[in-house]
Design an enzyme around this catalytic site. Structure first.
Site, PDB file in Angstrom:
ATOM      1  N   ASP A  96     -46.246  61.359  80.690  1.00 27.25           N
ATOM      2  CA  ASP A  96     -47.011  62.003  79.609  1.00 27.25           C
ATOM      3  C   ASP A  96     -46.161  62.094  78.343  1.00 27.25           C
ATOM      4  OD1 ASP A  96     -45.229  63.898  80.694  1.00 27.25           O
ATOM      5  OD2 ASP A  96     -46.527  65.591  80.210  1.00 27.25           O
ATOM      6  N   ASP A 109     -40.012  61.882  78.285  1.00 24.42           N
ATOM      7  CA  ASP A 109     -40.660  60.731  78.941  1.00 24.42           C
ATOM      8  C   ASP A 109     -40.275  59.447  78.199  1.00 24.42           C
ATOM      9  OD1 ASP A 109     -43.124  62.034  80.734  1.00 24.42           O
ATOM     10  OD2 ASP A 109     -42.652  63.179  78.956  1.00 24.42           O
ATOM     11  N   ASN A 146     -47.970  66.823  78.103  1.00 23.25           N
ATOM     12  CA  ASN A 146     -47.324  67.342  76.889  1.00 23.25           C
ATOM     13  C   ASN A 146     -48.294  67.377  75.714  1.00 23.25           C
ATOM     14  OD1 ASN A 146     -44.668  67.863  77.837  1.00 23.25           O
ATOM     15  ND2 ASN A 146     -44.281  65.661  77.868  1.00 23.25           N
ATOM     16  N   THR A 199     -43.370  61.791  85.977  1.00 22.54           N
ATOM     17  CA  THR A 199     -42.665  62.680  85.044  1.00 22.54           C
ATOM     18  C   THR A 199     -43.642  63.529  84.224  1.00 22.54           C
ATOM     19  OG1 THR A 199     -42.534  60.956  83.337  1.00 22.54           O
ATOM     20  CG2 THR A 199     -40.674  61.126  84.860  1.00 22.54           C
ATOM     21  N   PHE A 252     -43.029  73.273  83.807  1.00 19.90           N
ATOM     22  CA  PHE A 252     -44.239  72.803  83.127  1.00 19.90           C
ATOM     23  C   PHE A 252     -45.080  71.829  83.957  1.00 19.90           C
ATOM     24  CE2 PHE A 252     -46.504  69.649  80.603  1.00 19.90           C
ATOM     25  CZ  PHE A 252     -47.378  70.465  79.899  1.00 19.90           C
ATOM     26  N   ASN A 253     -44.476  70.773  84.505  1.00 14.71           N
ATOM     27  CA  ASN A 253     -45.285  69.740  85.166  1.00 14.71           C
ATOM     28  C   ASN A 253     -46.052  70.296  86.361  1.00 14.71           C
ATOM     29  OD1 ASN A 253     -44.555  67.746  83.389  1.00 14.71           O
ATOM     30  ND2 ASN A 253     -42.857  66.992  84.643  1.00 14.71           N
ATOM     31  N   HIS A 311     -35.115  66.010  80.548  1.00 15.04           N
ATOM     32  CA  HIS A 311     -35.511  66.119  81.958  1.00 15.04           C
ATOM     33  C   HIS A 311     -35.897  64.787  82.622  1.00 15.04           C
ATOM     34  CE1 HIS A 311     -35.905  70.448  81.117  1.00 15.04           C
ATOM     35  NE2 HIS A 311     -36.560  70.098  80.020  1.00 15.04           N
ATOM     36  N   ASP A 312     -36.858  64.081  82.000  1.00 15.48           N
ATOM     37  CA  ASP A 312     -37.517  62.990  82.732  1.00 15.48           C
ATOM     38  C   ASP A 312     -36.607  61.811  83.026  1.00 15.48           C
ATOM     39  OD1 ASP A 312     -39.782  64.510  82.725  1.00 15.48           O
ATOM     40  OD2 ASP A 312     -40.698  63.490  81.023  1.00 15.48           O
TER      41      ASP A 312
HETATM   42  C1  BDR Z   1     -41.114  68.634  81.860  1.00 16.95           C
HETATM   43  O1  BDR Z   1     -42.171  69.156  81.070  1.00 16.95           O
HETATM   44  C2  BDR Z   1     -42.457  68.298  79.996  1.00 16.95           C
HETATM   45  O2  BDR Z   1     -42.636  69.033  78.827  1.00 16.95           O
HETATM   46  C3  BDR Z   1     -41.331  67.309  79.927  1.00 16.95           C
HETATM   47  O3  BDR Z   1     -41.772  66.038  79.471  1.00 16.95           O
HETATM   48  C4  BDR Z   1     -40.819  67.238  81.331  1.00 16.95           C
HETATM   49  O4  BDR Z   1     -41.544  66.282  82.088  1.00 16.95           O
HETATM   50  C5  BDR Z   1     -39.949  69.586  81.792  1.00 16.95           C
HETATM   51  O5  BDR Z   1     -40.322  70.836  82.274  1.00 16.95           O
HETATM   52 CA    CA Z   2     -42.909  64.574  81.023  1.00 20.94          CA
END
Ligand code: BDR
Ligand code: CA
Length: 324
Positions: free
Chosen positions: A19, A24, A48, A133, A174-175, A246-247
């Protein structure tokens, strides 16, 4: 855990469900540049920012990375049950921070991400590593529609969750928070989920030294990576030690698993809690027969950045000057 690129001898074929999203985009470019990864296709999911925007971003990032041939197949426009939760306050309205990439020449591939995942992975059982991701909506729909998918993947790796605290709430990352019902389906599907969560992604920050190295990456650095990183909003913008990406950690684990320390665990997703919805409840002491996940807990940060920046340097746009 899966073999690394060196042990395998051939690049790992990867499908990335994503996303984009600043981090990403970092992951997509890494997948294009690392010689041990063969990015076979992207699927997109609302996360996102909305589905249309993340799909356009995926196409633009692939074009900048010199891989407009990689198919991008749009998927779910909203979570399974809940209202949409986005992260515009972190990634900006356009999803890529302060980066403004031109619209791509390529169009999204026809069809739906869920069909594409099932058909592509089903055509090569045991060969494709699936990496997610974003929110797990597409993956949940795919395993519900074709339960054999869990046995067809070579490996399944997500960026998502946390054995400790969350980021959108004290409990939830978040994910997972964006679609907890989907995440619960995915963790209960009968395969092993390699969970690259906040425990490890918050360790791999792009501090000033990394930013200096990105500045040397020509158009790739100037048009995408730096304005992405420096365009993070909210908590990430002031993060001590630099923003996390993160991703890219999830794809780095596929490329070089030896950089990560992982532990088996039972992970259950909280869907009912008033304060804890989206929490990945992680039990490292669960009965071995009940364990459904491998949880990344440590990463060799200097080696991680060497790996990532070497992959970026292999992208042709890293050797050309920015037009802007
Ligand atoms: C995750 O949440 C999204 O905002 C980022 O792309 C990542 O995948 C981090 O918590
Ligand atoms: Ca992401």
């Amino acid at each position: 855990m899966t073999d690394g690129a060196a042990e395998r001898g051939t690049p790992a074929r990867v499908l990335l469900d994503c996303d984009p999203g600043i981090d990403d985009a970092f992951a997509i470019v890494f997948g294009c540049g690392h010689p041990g990864l063969d990015l076979a296709g992207l699927t997109t999911v609302s996360g996102n920012v909305n589905l249309g925007t993340v799909t356009g971003n995926a196409l633009s990032v692939l074009e900048l990375a010199g891989r407009p041939d990689v198919p991008v197949v749009p998927g779910s426009a909203r979570p399974l049950l809940r209202p949409t939760l986005d992260a515009r306050e972190v990634h900006g309205e356009g999803g890529l921070g302060a980066a403004r990439l031109p619209a791509a020449q390529a169009r999204p591939a026809p069809g739906h991400a869920v069909d594409y995942l099932i058909d592509t992975i089903g055509a090569a059982p045991g060969e494709i590593t699936l990496v997610a991701t974003g929110p797990l909506t597409n993956i949940a729909l795919a395993v519900r529609r074709e339960p054999r998918l869990t046995g067809w993947v070579r490996d399944f790796v997500i960026m998502g969750g946390s054995a400790g605290r969350g980021n959108v709430t004290p409990a939830a990352e978040f994910n997972i928070a964006a679609d907890p019902e989907a995440a619960a389906i995915v963790f209960e599907a009968g395969w092993r989920v390699t969970m690259v969560g906040l425990d490890v992604t918050l360790q791999a920050r792009a501090g000033p030294d990394v930013q200096d190295r990105i500045r040397k990456l020509g158009r790739l650095g100037a048009d995408l990576l730096l304005p992405g990183l420096l365009g993070y909003r909210g908590e990430h913008a002031q993060a001590a030690g630099g923003a996390p990406v993160h991703d890219v950690c999830a794809l780095a684990l596929v490329a070089e698993p030896g950089l990560f320390g992982c532990a088996p665990a039972r992970v259950d997703v909280e869907t009912a809690g008033r304060w804890t919805s989206g929490m990945t409840v992680t039990d490292f002491t669960a009965d071995p027969a009940a364990r459904n996940a491998l949880v990344a807990m440590t990463v060799d940060v200097p080696a991680f950045w060497d790996l990532v920046l070497d992959a970026y340097a292999a992208i042709p746009a890293a050797a050309t000057a920015s037009r802007s």
